[in-house]
Design an enzyme around this catalytic site. Structure first.
Site, PDB file in Angstrom:
ATOM      1  N   GLU A  59     -13.284  29.736  71.985  1.00  0.00           N
ATOM      2  CA  GLU A  59     -12.042  29.678  71.506  1.00  0.00           C
ATOM      3  C   GLU A  59     -11.027  28.808  72.427  1.00  0.00           C
ATOM      4  O   GLU A  59     -10.019  28.445  71.942  1.00  0.00           O
ATOM      5  CB  GLU A  59     -11.388  31.366  71.631  1.00  0.00           C
ATOM      6  CG  GLU A  59     -12.156  32.205  70.541  1.00  0.00           C
ATOM      7  CD  GLU A  59     -11.831  33.561  70.404  1.00  0.00           C
ATOM      8  OE1 GLU A  59     -10.569  33.973  70.139  1.00  0.00           O
ATOM      9  OE2 GLU A  59     -12.807  34.464  70.633  1.00  0.00           O
ATOM     10  N   HIS A 116     -38.317  36.518  76.746  1.00  0.00           N
ATOM     11  CA  HIS A 116     -39.466  37.069  75.746  1.00  0.00           C
ATOM     12  C   HIS A 116     -39.213  36.372  74.300  1.00  0.00           C
ATOM     13  O   HIS A 116     -39.777  36.531  73.462  1.00  0.00           O
ATOM     14  CB  HIS A 116     -39.237  38.540  75.420  1.00  0.00           C
ATOM     15  CG  HIS A 116     -39.399  39.335  76.609  1.00  0.00           C
ATOM     16  ND1 HIS A 116     -40.952  39.830  76.973  1.00  0.00           N
ATOM     17  CD2 HIS A 116     -38.772  39.839  77.672  1.00  0.00           C
ATOM     18  CE1 HIS A 116     -40.870  40.310  78.044  1.00  0.00           C
ATOM     19  NE2 HIS A 116     -39.643  40.386  78.568  1.00  0.00           N
ATOM     20  N   LYS A 155      -8.716  34.502  58.570  1.00  0.00           N
ATOM     21  CA  LYS A 155      -7.790  35.467  58.399  1.00  0.00           C
ATOM     22  C   LYS A 155      -6.925  35.318  56.938  1.00  0.00           C
ATOM     23  O   LYS A 155      -6.787  36.421  56.217  1.00  0.00           O
ATOM     24  CB  LYS A 155      -7.120  36.047  59.508  1.00  0.00           C
ATOM     25  CG  LYS A 155      -8.065  36.477  60.620  1.00  0.00           C
ATOM     26  CD  LYS A 155      -7.149  37.186  61.847  1.00  0.00           C
ATOM     27  CE  LYS A 155      -8.317  37.526  62.872  1.00  0.00           C
ATOM     28  NZ  LYS A 155      -7.661  38.049  64.128  1.00  0.00           N
TER      29      LYS A 155
HETATM   30  C1  F6R Z   1      -9.205  36.345  70.919  1.00  0.00           C
HETATM   31  C2  F6R Z   1      -9.134  36.147  69.499  1.00  0.00           C
HETATM   32  C3  F6R Z   1     -10.003  36.958  68.304  1.00  0.00           C
HETATM   33  C4  F6R Z   1      -9.269  38.307  68.009  1.00  0.00           C
HETATM   34  C5  F6R Z   1     -10.169  38.737  66.731  1.00  0.00           C
HETATM   35  C6  F6R Z   1      -9.307  40.285  66.366  1.00  0.00           C
HETATM   36  O1  F6R Z   1      -8.071  35.823  71.497  1.00  0.00           O
HETATM   37  O2  F6R Z   1      -8.209  35.459  68.986  1.00  0.00           O
HETATM   38  O3  F6R Z   1     -11.082  37.231  68.854  1.00  0.00           O
HETATM   39  O4  F6R Z   1      -9.357  39.079  69.057  1.00  0.00           O
HETATM   40  O5  F6R Z   1     -10.095  38.136  65.624  1.00  0.00           O
HETATM   41  O6  F6R Z   1      -7.918  40.433  66.466  1.00  0.00           O
HETATM   42  P1  F6R Z   1      -7.294  41.271  66.947  1.00  0.00           P
HETATM   43  O7  F6R Z   1      -7.699  41.108  68.476  1.00  0.00           O
HETATM   44  O8  F6R Z   1      -5.905  41.243  66.889  1.00  0.00           O
HETATM   45  O9  F6R Z   1      -7.673  42.553  66.572  1.00  0.00           O
END
Ligand code: F6R
Length: 378
Positions: free
Chosen positions: A246, A262, A356
């Protein structure tokens, strides 16, 4: 591309203040501990489905995704041989079938809008689990207000992964508060002290030759980091893999001892040309059990010496907690330096955002909200 020995250039590249905030993690950890201590759990919570009684839980589940839930894995790794109840970490929609009344579910979503976590939260409430939530806002905060579920609000406006102290340290406080373990708050305070003593050594002003995080980053440029942990450093290996993904925007993978002996070790029989793309980062502890130490040393000889770089992070501190947090701190900061050295922005994660946005069309969060409104009294 930024020279890691140019603090001004690093500060300029750190457009969203990520590294700057990492330098203040010790304060964030102390603030998180204080906020968690201020949360009073109710003795009971009423929903239209019945009464949920809060007390010492017979199992603990931590539900969330990505950077929000990694603290759950770390907690499990450092405490599983000390706590007498199962600790489950859940990264999916729903919840495991065995969770129900008498079990505690901590739902964590930094944004408060992660659909898998919202579904798990709703499921936990429907099943009569003792639910607690940690978030900076979003749907999760609003659902807690509607239902009376205890809520730990943490400062928003950052990305989840840099807010790790706010999402991890409260778990130690809750565990101690619920009667499952003793002395965790003291250990947490000591870990915060360690972070504070490490910050300067890893900061932008400290030159590469004296700065472990910069040294690691400079060796990792142009390679795929493979991170290996063991025992209480298992989840830290996974955490570092996700940070290289990330923050540094590179493929990266993790595994741990003994399982890697393993299966994965055989992959190292591949042609040298293919193996040259990998850098290995081993997470080490002065307290690693002798059988693990032997495995690591043998694996280095048999396989890992063929990697482009064979690097080690030696954990610092005197408890499993301090060791996990110190290795994570070094690795996280290295992933930021790797981003700067590669000329990429560690803050933005375009692919996650695009995913998302695409998923939001299913309106799962709105469906959960309706369900919860049906459960809430008043
Ligand atoms: C870490 C990141 C992702 C989010 C994940 C869940 O910085 O951006 O791994 O943590 O998509 O989102 P949240 O944390 O807002 O529930």
């Amino acid at each position: 591309m930024v020279s890691l020995d140019d603090p001004m250039a690093i500060r300029k590249a750190d457009e969203h203040g990520m590294l700057e905030f990492y330098m203040r993690w010790a304060d964030a950890a102390r603030d998180a501990i204080q906020r968690a201590r201020a949360i009073e759990l109710p003795t009971e919570l009423r929903t239209r489905k019945g009464v949920i009684r809060y007390g010492q839980p017979e199992a603990l589940a931590i539900a969330g995704m990505g950077g929000s839930v990694i603290g759950g894995d770390i907690l499990r790794d450092i405490l599983q041989d000390e706590v007498s109840v199962p600790i489950e970490v859940w990264r999916d929609y729903g919840l495991p079938s065995w969770l129900g009344p008498g079990h505690m579910v901590v739902a964590i979503s930094y944004s408060g809008n992660t659909e898998e976590t919202l579904v798990a939260f709703s499921e936990a409430l429907k099943r009569g689990c003792m639910v607690i939530a940690i978030t900076s806002g979003g749907y999760l905060a609003s659902l807690c207000r509607k239902t009376g579920v205890p809520l730990l609000e943490v400062p928003g406006g950052r990305v989840t992964r840099m807010s790790f102290p706010y999402l991890f340290f409260p778990l130690l406080v809750f565990l101690e508060g619920s009667g499952l373990a003793r002395g965790l708050c003291d250990l947490a305070e000591r870990a915060a002290g360690l972070l504070s003593s490490m910050a300067k050594d890893l900061g932008p002003e400290t030159p590469t030759e004296e700065n472990e995080a910069k040294r690691l980053a400079s060796r990792l440029v142009g390679t795929v980091p493979l991170v290996y942990g063991f025992g209480w450093l298992k989840a830290v290996a996974y955490r570092l893999k996700t940070q290289f993904n990330e923050n540094s925007k590179v493929p990266s993978f993790s595994n741990w001892f003994p399982p890697m002996n393993h299966h994965e070790i055989v992959g190292w029989e591949a042609e040298e040309e293919l193996l040259r793309v990998f850098s290995v980062v081993l997470l080490r502890s002065r307290g690693e059990p002798p059988e693990i130490r032997r495995r690591i040393e043998l694996t280095k000889e048999i396989a890992l010496e063929k990697a482009s770089n064979l690097l080690e992070i030696w954990a610092r501190g005197s408890s499993k907690l301090e060791e996990a947090i110190s290795a994570l701190y070094i690795g996280d900061i290295a992933s930021l330096y790797l981003a700067f050295a590669r000329g990429v922005d560690p803050y933005r994660t375009e692919s996650i955002s695009a995913l998302k946005r695409g998923m939001a069309e299913l309106r799962i969060a709105d469906k959960v909200e309706k369900e919860i409104e049906g459960l809430a009294i008043g």
